[in-house]
Design a protein around this motif. Structure first.
Motif, PDB file in Angstrom:
ATOM      1  N   PRO A  84       0.371  -1.049   0.197  1.00  0.00           N
ATOM      2  CA  PRO A  84       0.348  -0.253  -0.119  1.00  0.00           C
ATOM      3  C   PRO A  84       0.891   0.930   0.480  1.00  0.00           C
ATOM      4  CG  PRO A  84      -1.226  -1.435   1.526  1.00  0.00           C
ATOM      5  CD  PRO A  84      -0.025  -2.051   1.420  1.00  0.00           C
ATOM      6  N   THR A  85       1.753   1.602   0.630  1.00  0.00           N
ATOM      7  CA  THR A  85       3.115   2.438   0.714  1.00  0.00           C
ATOM      8  C   THR A  85       3.392   3.091  -0.809  1.00  0.00           C
ATOM      9  OG1 THR A  85       3.537   1.811   2.987  1.00  0.00           O
ATOM     10  CG2 THR A  85       4.801   3.079   1.490  1.00  0.00           C
ATOM     11  N   HIS A  86       3.630   1.768  -1.321  1.00  0.00           N
ATOM     12  CA  HIS A  86       3.951   1.809  -3.133  1.00  0.00           C
ATOM     13  C   HIS A  86       3.414   2.156  -3.623  1.00  0.00           C
ATOM     14  CE1 HIS A  86       4.786  -0.008  -6.558  1.00  0.00           C
ATOM     15  NE2 HIS A  86       6.475   0.224  -6.521  1.00  0.00           N
ATOM     16  N   MET A  87       1.798   2.054  -3.261  1.00  0.00           N
ATOM     17  CA  MET A  87       1.402   2.136  -4.694  1.00  0.00           C
ATOM     18  C   MET A  87       0.260   3.758  -3.801  1.00  0.00           C
ATOM     19  SD  MET A  87      -1.532  -1.136  -5.263  1.00  0.00           S
ATOM     20  CE  MET A  87      -1.862  -1.992  -3.369  1.00  0.00           C
ATOM     21  N   ALA A  88       0.766   4.297  -2.756  1.00  0.00           N
ATOM     22  CA  ALA A  88       0.740   5.414  -2.295  1.00  0.00           C
ATOM     23  C   ALA A  88       2.193   6.349  -2.864  1.00  0.00           C
ATOM     24  CB  ALA A  88       0.594   5.561  -0.533  1.00  0.00           C
ATOM     25  N   LEU A  89       2.561   5.964  -2.991  1.00  0.00           N
ATOM     26  CA  LEU A  89       3.737   7.006  -3.300  1.00  0.00           C
ATOM     27  C   LEU A  89       3.185   7.789  -4.885  1.00  0.00           C
ATOM     28  CD1 LEU A  89       7.089   5.934  -1.383  1.00  0.00           C
ATOM     29  CD2 LEU A  89       5.847   7.739  -1.111  1.00  0.00           C
ATOM     30  N   SER A  90       2.694   6.305  -5.609  1.00  0.00           N
ATOM     31  CA  SER A  90       3.240   6.188  -7.120  1.00  0.00           C
ATOM     32  C   SER A  90       1.947   7.765  -7.316  1.00  0.00           C
ATOM     33  CB  SER A  90       3.071   5.387  -7.911  1.00  0.00           C
ATOM     34  OG  SER A  90       3.906   4.307  -7.257  1.00  0.00           O
ATOM     35  N   THR A  91       0.859   6.608  -6.274  1.00  0.00           N
ATOM     36  CA  THR A  91      -0.080   7.708  -6.579  1.00  0.00           C
ATOM     37  C   THR A  91      -0.193   9.255  -6.336  1.00  0.00           C
ATOM     38  OG1 THR A  91      -1.486   5.733  -6.410  1.00  0.00           O
ATOM     39  CG2 THR A  91      -2.879   7.979  -6.542  1.00  0.00           C
ATOM     40  N   GLY A  92       0.191   9.501  -5.709  1.00  0.00           N
ATOM     41  CA  GLY A  92       0.792  10.663  -4.761  1.00  0.00           C
ATOM     42  C   GLY A  92       2.057  11.417  -6.318  1.00  0.00           C
ATOM     43  N   ALA A  93       2.718  11.005  -6.642  1.00  0.00           N
ATOM     44  CA  ALA A  93       3.534  11.172  -7.562  1.00  0.00           C
ATOM     45  C   ALA A  93       3.295  11.813  -8.951  1.00  0.00           C
ATOM     46  CB  ALA A  93       5.157   9.944  -8.024  1.00  0.00           C
ATOM     47  N   ALA A  94       2.602  10.285  -8.965  1.00  0.00           N
ATOM     48  CA  ALA A  94       1.760  11.309 -10.615  1.00  0.00           C
ATOM     49  C   ALA A  94       0.615  12.501 -10.761  1.00  0.00           C
ATOM     50  CB  ALA A  94       0.619   9.758 -10.559  1.00  0.00           C
ATOM     51  N   ALA A  95      -0.490  12.793  -9.244  1.00  0.00           N
ATOM     52  CA  ALA A  95      -1.004  13.389  -8.796  1.00  0.00           C
ATOM     53  C   ALA A  95      -0.169  15.612  -8.219  1.00  0.00           C
ATOM     54  CB  ALA A  95      -2.060  13.512  -7.290  1.00  0.00           C
ATOM     55  N   LEU A  96       0.782  14.468  -8.297  1.00  0.00           N
ATOM     56  CA  LEU A  96       1.474  16.131  -8.001  1.00  0.00           C
ATOM     57  C   LEU A  96       1.956  16.492  -9.733  1.00  0.00           C
ATOM     58  CD1 LEU A  96       3.565  18.211  -6.024  1.00  0.00           C
ATOM     59  CD2 LEU A  96       5.684  16.853  -6.285  1.00  0.00           C
ATOM     60  N   PHE A  97       2.614  15.323 -10.309  1.00  0.00           N
ATOM     61  CA  PHE A  97       2.713  16.173 -11.226  1.00  0.00           C
ATOM     62  C   PHE A  97       2.024  16.729 -12.101  1.00  0.00           C
ATOM     63  CE2 PHE A  97       5.040  15.511 -15.814  1.00  0.00           C
ATOM     64  CZ  PHE A  97       5.767  15.797 -15.327  1.00  0.00           C
ATOM     65  N   LEU A  98       0.508  15.956 -12.156  1.00  0.00           N
ATOM     66  CA  LEU A  98      -0.431  16.787 -12.886  1.00  0.00           C
ATOM     67  C   LEU A  98      -0.763  18.346 -12.254  1.00  0.00           C
ATOM     68  CD1 LEU A  98      -2.856  13.492 -13.345  1.00  0.00           C
ATOM     69  CD2 LEU A  98      -1.507  14.705 -15.103  1.00  0.00           C
ATOM     70  N   LEU A  99      -0.536  18.030 -10.811  1.00  0.00           N
ATOM     71  CA  LEU A  99      -0.898  19.610 -10.203  1.00  0.00           C
ATOM     72  C   LEU A  99       0.179  20.346 -10.672  1.00  0.00           C
ATOM     73  CD1 LEU A  99      -1.923  18.600  -6.683  1.00  0.00           C
ATOM     74  CD2 LEU A  99      -3.098  19.346  -8.260  1.00  0.00           C
ATOM     75  N   LEU A 100       1.119  20.440 -10.853  1.00  0.00           N
ATOM     76  CA  LEU A 100       2.352  21.431 -11.518  1.00  0.00           C
ATOM     77  C   LEU A 100       2.158  21.385 -13.162  1.00  0.00           C
ATOM     78  CD1 LEU A 100       5.429  19.890  -9.210  1.00  0.00           C
ATOM     79  CD2 LEU A 100       3.960  21.981  -9.088  1.00  0.00           C
ATOM     80  N   PHE A 101       1.734  20.294 -13.556  1.00  0.00           N
ATOM     81  CA  PHE A 101       1.855  20.793 -15.248  1.00  0.00           C
ATOM     82  C   PHE A 101       0.293  21.814 -15.187  1.00  0.00           C
ATOM     83  CE2 PHE A 101       0.214  19.813 -19.370  1.00  0.00           C
ATOM     84  CZ  PHE A 101       1.442  19.052 -20.099  1.00  0.00           C
ATOM     85  N   ILE A 102      -0.726  20.977 -14.609  1.00  0.00           N
ATOM     86  CA  ILE A 102      -1.757  21.771 -14.564  1.00  0.00           C
ATOM     87  C   ILE A 102      -1.861  23.184 -14.294  1.00  0.00           C
ATOM     88  CG2 ILE A 102      -4.429  22.222 -13.969  1.00  0.00           C
ATOM     89  CD1 ILE A 102      -4.736  19.550 -13.956  1.00  0.00           C
ATOM     90  N   GLY A 103      -0.907  23.512 -12.939  1.00  0.00           N
ATOM     91  CA  GLY A 103      -0.697  24.988 -12.558  1.00  0.00           C
ATOM     92  C   GLY A 103       0.074  25.672 -13.140  1.00  0.00           C
ATOM     93  N   SER A 104       1.631  25.211 -14.123  1.00  0.00           N
ATOM     94  CA  SER A 104       1.533  25.404 -15.050  1.00  0.00           C
ATOM     95  C   SER A 104       1.235  26.247 -15.581  1.00  0.00           C
ATOM     96  CB  SER A 104       3.172  25.159 -15.285  1.00  0.00           C
ATOM     97  OG  SER A 104       2.793  24.545 -16.394  1.00  0.00           O
ATOM     98  N   TYR A 105      -0.275  26.043 -16.423  1.00  0.00           N
ATOM     99  CA  TYR A 105      -0.841  26.329 -17.123  1.00  0.00           C
ATOM    100  C   TYR A 105      -2.081  27.653 -17.126  1.00  0.00           C
ATOM    101  CZ  TYR A 105       0.789  23.706 -21.285  1.00  0.00           C
ATOM    102  OH  TYR A 105       1.528  22.803 -22.062  1.00  0.00           O
ATOM    103  N   LEU A 106      -1.909  27.446 -15.877  1.00  0.00           N
ATOM    104  CA  LEU A 106      -3.033  28.141 -14.922  1.00  0.00           C
ATOM    105  C   LEU A 106      -2.328  29.919 -14.028  1.00  0.00           C
ATOM    106  CD1 LEU A 106      -4.957  26.079 -12.895  1.00  0.00           C
ATOM    107  CD2 LEU A 106      -5.683  27.246 -15.225  1.00  0.00           C
ATOM    108  N   THR A 107      -0.870  29.612 -14.579  1.00  0.00           N
ATOM    109  CA  THR A 107       0.054  31.435 -14.411  1.00  0.00           C
ATOM    110  C   THR A 107      -0.299  31.498 -14.942  1.00  0.00           C
ATOM    111  OG1 THR A 107       1.656  29.804 -14.049  1.00  0.00           O
ATOM    112  CG2 THR A 107       0.449  30.115 -12.010  1.00  0.00           C
TER     113      THR A 107
END
Length: 107
Positions: A84-107
């Motif tokens: 579960p820790t491995h799955m949570a880290l992989s999911t969190g990394a993908a979510a963080l990258f998507l947030l950074l990607f979307i946030g870079s277009y909003l600014t």
């Protein structure tokens, strides 16, 4: 939540996160190949490694996604189930990258 008690939806989110990681790696690989193609024309030394050196920084952001994909592939290949820790880290990394990607277009 402890590591022993995983949420029932974590497996589905993990699969979606691996798809996001695959998209990240594919997009950055295409971008690196495009930059390398431009670098060939801009490289003043014939048969030099300038185009590879130009494309290398484009691939650096794909490193965490590549590690996530390789670790999931190795778990599957050996018949292991990711923790579960491995799955949570992989999911969190993908979510963080998507947030950074979307946030870079909003600014």
């Amino acid at each position: 939540m402890s590591a022993a008690a995983a949420s029932p939806w974590l497996g589905r989110v993990f699969v979606a996160a691996l798809a996001v990681h695959g998209g990240i790696v594919a997009a950055l690989l295409v971008a690196a190949l495009w930059v390398a193609g431009i670098g060939v024309g801009a490289d003043s030394a014939p048969d030099g490694v300038g185009s590879v050196l130009i494309a290398l920084p484009v691939l650096l952001p794909a490193l965490p996604s590549t590690v996530a994909l390789l670790s999931a592939w190795m778990c599957r290949r050996r018949g292991w189930r990711p923790s579960p820790t491995h799955m949570a880290l992989s999911t969190g990394a993908a979510a963080l990258f998507l947030l950074l990607f979307i946030g870079s277009y909003l600014t």
